[in-house]
Write an enzyme that holds these catalytic residues in place. Sequence first.
Site, PDB file in Angstrom:
ATOM      1  CD1 TRP A 158      -0.060  -1.418   3.187  1.00  0.00           C
ATOM      2  CD2 TRP A 158       0.653   0.705   3.252  1.00  0.00           C
ATOM      3  NE1 TRP A 158       0.761  -1.283   4.278  1.00  0.00           N
ATOM      4  CE2 TRP A 158       1.209  -0.002   4.354  1.00  0.00           C
ATOM      5  CE3 TRP A 158       0.977   2.042   3.089  1.00  0.00           C
ATOM      6  CZ2 TRP A 158       2.056   0.596   5.295  1.00  0.00           C
ATOM      7  CZ3 TRP A 158       1.816   2.651   4.017  1.00  0.00           C
ATOM      8  CH2 TRP A 158       2.344   1.929   5.100  1.00  0.00           C
ATOM      9  CE  LYS A 182      -2.881  -9.359  -2.363  1.00  0.00           C
ATOM     10  NZ  LYS A 182      -3.558  -8.126  -1.828  1.00  0.00           N
ATOM     11  N   PRO A 183      -3.273  -5.903  -5.739  1.00  0.00           N
ATOM     12  CG  PRO A 183      -4.850  -4.179  -6.038  1.00  0.00           C
ATOM     13  CD  PRO A 183      -4.515  -5.583  -6.474  1.00  0.00           C
ATOM     14  N   GLY A 236       6.645  -6.377  -0.335  1.00  0.00           N
ATOM     15  CA  GLY A 236       5.930  -6.318   0.935  1.00  0.00           C
ATOM     16  C   GLY A 236       6.845  -6.698   2.071  1.00  0.00           C
ATOM     17  CB  SER A 237       6.124  -7.491   5.571  1.00  0.00           C
ATOM     18  OG  SER A 237       5.230  -8.581   5.388  1.00  0.00           O
ATOM     19  CD  GLU A 258      12.868  -5.318  -4.915  1.00  0.00           C
ATOM     20  OE1 GLU A 258      13.516  -5.441  -5.962  1.00  0.00           O
ATOM     21  OE2 GLU A 258      13.342  -4.841  -3.879  1.00  0.00           O
ATOM     22  CB  CYS A 292      11.067  -0.709   1.611  1.00  0.00           C
ATOM     23  SG  CYS A 292      11.395  -0.047  -0.026  1.00  0.00           S
ATOM     24  CD  GLU A 389      10.293  -2.244   7.068  1.00  0.00           C
ATOM     25  OE1 GLU A 389       9.504  -3.197   7.153  1.00  0.00           O
ATOM     26  OE2 GLU A 389      10.814  -1.910   5.993  1.00  0.00           O
TER      27      GLU A 389
HETATM   28  N1  LIG Z   1      11.682  -3.743  -0.918  1.00  0.00           N
HETATM   29  C1  LIG Z   1      10.762  -2.972  -1.469  1.00  0.00           C
HETATM   30  O1  LIG Z   1      10.877  -2.531  -2.625  1.00  0.00           O
HETATM   31  C2  LIG Z   1       9.551  -2.607  -0.679  1.00  0.00           C
HETATM   32  C3  LIG Z   1       8.714  -1.617  -1.199  1.00  0.00           C
HETATM   33  C4  LIG Z   1       7.566  -1.278  -0.468  1.00  0.00           C
HETATM   34  C5  LIG Z   1       7.266  -1.911   0.744  1.00  0.00           C
HETATM   35  N2  LIG Z   1       8.102  -2.862   1.185  1.00  0.00           N
HETATM   36  C6  LIG Z   1       7.829  -3.513   2.463  1.00  0.00           C
HETATM   37  O2  LIG Z   1       6.415  -3.804   2.579  1.00  0.00           O
HETATM   38  C7  LIG Z   1       6.017  -3.681   3.937  1.00  0.00           C
HETATM   39  C8  LIG Z   1       4.841  -2.729   4.038  1.00  0.00           C
HETATM   40  O3  LIG Z   1       3.859  -3.057   3.084  1.00  0.00           O
HETATM   41  P1  LIG Z   1       2.602  -3.943   3.516  1.00  0.00           P
HETATM   42  O4  LIG Z   1       2.189  -3.635   4.899  1.00  0.00           O
HETATM   43  O5  LIG Z   1       1.591  -3.847   2.420  1.00  0.00           O
HETATM   44  O6  LIG Z   1       3.252  -5.403   3.509  1.00  0.00           O
HETATM   45  P2  LIG Z   1       2.486  -6.794   3.618  1.00  0.00           P
HETATM   46  O7  LIG Z   1       3.514  -7.811   3.455  1.00  0.00           O
HETATM   47  O8  LIG Z   1       1.616  -6.835   4.812  1.00  0.00           O
HETATM   48  O9  LIG Z   1       1.497  -6.806   2.345  1.00  0.00           O
HETATM   49  C9  LIG Z   1       2.005  -6.682   1.063  1.00  0.00           C
HETATM   50  C10 LIG Z   1       1.011  -7.302   0.095  1.00  0.00           C
HETATM   51  O10 LIG Z   1       0.923  -8.688   0.390  1.00  0.00           O
HETATM   52  C11 LIG Z   1      -0.433  -9.054   0.610  1.00  0.00           C
HETATM   53  N3  LIG Z   1      -0.439 -10.147   1.563  1.00  0.00           N
HETATM   54  C12 LIG Z   1      -0.310 -10.098   2.906  1.00  0.00           C
HETATM   55  N4  LIG Z   1      -0.323 -11.337   3.429  1.00  0.00           N
HETATM   56  C13 LIG Z   1      -0.461 -12.204   2.375  1.00  0.00           C
HETATM   57  C14 LIG Z   1      -0.550 -13.612   2.235  1.00  0.00           C
HETATM   58  N5  LIG Z   1      -0.468 -14.422   3.304  1.00  0.00           N
HETATM   59  N6  LIG Z   1      -0.694 -14.156   0.998  1.00  0.00           N
HETATM   60  C15 LIG Z   1      -0.773 -13.349  -0.079  1.00  0.00           C
HETATM   61  N7  LIG Z   1      -0.695 -12.002  -0.022  1.00  0.00           N
HETATM   62  C16 LIG Z   1      -0.543 -11.441   1.196  1.00  0.00           C
HETATM   63  C17 LIG Z   1      -1.105  -7.793   1.071  1.00  0.00           C
HETATM   64  O11 LIG Z   1      -2.495  -7.860   0.834  1.00  0.00           O
HETATM   65  C18 LIG Z   1      -0.412  -6.761   0.207  1.00  0.00           C
HETATM   66  O12 LIG Z   1      -1.001  -6.745  -1.073  1.00  0.00           O
HETATM   67  C19 LIG Z   1       7.223  -3.165   4.688  1.00  0.00           C
HETATM   68  O13 LIG Z   1       7.911  -4.212   5.290  1.00  0.00           O
HETATM   69  C20 LIG Z   1       8.089  -2.559   3.595  1.00  0.00           C
HETATM   70  O14 LIG Z   1       9.453  -2.544   3.932  1.00  0.00           O
HETATM   71  C21 LIG Z   1       9.251  -3.231   0.531  1.00  0.00           C
HETATM   72  O1  LIG Z   2       8.944   1.565  -0.115  1.00  0.00           O
HETATM   73  C1  LIG Z   2       9.561   1.174  -1.042  1.00  0.00           C
HETATM   74  C2  LIG Z   2       9.722   1.912  -2.331  1.00  0.00           C
HETATM   75  O2  LIG Z   2      10.462   1.104  -3.191  1.00  0.00           O
HETATM   76  C3  LIG Z   2      10.308   3.238  -2.035  1.00  0.00           C
HETATM   77  S1  LIG Z   2      11.035   4.050  -3.360  1.00  0.00           S
HETATM   78  O3  LIG Z   2      10.092   5.133  -3.769  1.00  0.00           O
HETATM   79  O4  LIG Z   2      11.249   3.096  -4.476  1.00  0.00           O
HETATM   80  O5  LIG Z   2      12.292   4.590  -2.857  1.00  0.00           O
END
Ligand SMILES: NC(=O)c1ccc[n+]([C@@H]2O[C@H](COP(=O)([O-])OP(=O)(O)OC[C@H]3O[C@@H](n4cnc5c(N)ncnc54)[C@H](O)[C@@H]3O)[C@@H](O)[C@H]2O)c1
Ligand SMILES: O=C[C@H](O)CS(=O)(=O)O
Length: 487
Positions: A158, A182-183, A236-237, A258, A292, A389
Amino acid sequence: MLLKLNDPLLLKTQAYIDGQWVNAASAKVFAVTNPANGLKIIDVADVGARETKQAIAAAEKALVSWRAKTAKERSQLLRNWFDLTVQHKDDLARLMTLEQGKPLNEALGEVMYGASFIEWFAEEAKRVYGDVIPATGGDKRLLTIKQPVGVVAAITPWNFPIAMITRKAAPALAAGCTIVIKPSEETPLCALALAELAHRAGIPAGVLNVVAGKDAVAIGGELTSSTVVRKLSFTGSTPVGKKLIAQCAQTVKRTSMELGGNAPFIVFDDADLDAAVEGALASKYRNAGQTCVCANRILVQDSVYDAFAAKLAARVDAFKVGEGTIPGVHIGPLINKSAVEKVDHLVSSALKGGAKALVGGKRSAQGELFYSPTILTGVTADMAIFNEEIFGPVAPLFRFKTEEEAIAMANATPYGLAAYFFAGDLARIWRVSEGLEYGMVGINEGLISTEVAPFGGVKESGTGREGSKYGIDEYLEIKYLCMGGIR
Ligand SMILES: NC(=O)c1ccc[n+]([C@@H]2O[C@H](COP(=O)([O-])OP(=O)(O)OC[C@H]3O[C@@H](n4cnc5c(N)ncnc54)[C@H](O)[C@@H]3O)[C@@H](O)[C@H]2O)c1
Ligand SMILES: O=C[C@H](O)CS(=O)(=O)O
């Protein structure tokens, strides 16, 4: 903010499957809310496993003709998508601020950043080259060709509801793959608006599909268990990433991950302190600290600690907290209640452990999901805030004495996404750059993300790279051809 769009047709509330806008078979919907005030923006179709299966089938069907297009044909369609994204940047930014909360100027910046990946991969599509290999025998000719992986699944977060999608969809489509996205259930509106613009760009039915729903596990289960889906790209996480890798193992899918970060931001005694303050502000407080690559631990060499802290405090104290549509706001709301509770717990725990709040240190009076921009001093590496984090506008300052100690502290984490340091001496810059265990290092710079450079981490921050000349490789397979009998 009432939703005033220049083009109201960009507000989509159904799933986009096989070129059609469809409701959930269950007729279920889920509310998308504004984190600044908790008010419902609109209801969106709450699709699940059934619709995900349909989207995968649509992507499979579309793959045949999409991969058969020339690179130039795919490039032109991506260029159309880029042009439309830029043309509608203001509406996309409004949708983003409404559902994600970031200040409007940051949202506009993200739209352009997201669009830059479409532009970049519209060009990269035309540069997918193979090899001719010197043969081992006179009667043979050896070569390689690159072909699309096939049907791709993307699961996105998100915090960057446009850029995290285009950073996957653009290279996937450029490579000749089709995709099911899937957003996050927190921010579906941006994803669906992107799908509408892809449709208008002429990207054929089934090539790009978006399924948004509250049951991420059910949708993800379909995407990871399908034998048709050959690749999962996840942002995501780290805990969720680990689950998804395990789920993908059952069908030996390729994955790009990522994941989470815990970025060190190191200020050495030979740093330009004003530049270091600017870098810390940009890296730490962007998107209210919900990126992130945010500086997560600020390590300051003893002799400049007090001067740096004072300079940083003066700037952070002046931050304006509020709804993202209000001009001049720097810090918007966090995404949800659990996010605020996590940040508050990390801060409270540090304060109980002896840390001091130089600025902030508590929730903001602006609203339930707002947290005050915070600087903590006297923080130690045994505190949870060093290891987790934060994902909030909180800068914990740690002291160090020597360069070796700084590198050791910086690397003392399972994460390895981004790191930053400010220093003057060239030999030190090389020593520290090479000693940091991270995928990306900002040197005298706090903002490093761009479509032209490889974005990604090491250790438990993930695998693979997005953007750059490397990004399209994530969506290609190399095929070796050995021609014999040539006399
Ligand atoms: N490395 C990167 O480029 C990057 C970029 C943005 C965010 N992030 C990381 O994402 C995290 C924050 O984003 P968030 O809260 O949306 O993360 P999240 O892992 O909770 O969710 C990310 C996505 O995964 C989906 N999801 C969650 N549990 C799932 C499951 N069991 N099966 C399938 N899909 C599932 C969510 O609906 C969402 O679409 C932070 O840890 C951040 O560091 C990393
Ligand atoms: O949160 C993660 C994103 O990749 C941040 S950035 O805009 O790409 O730096």
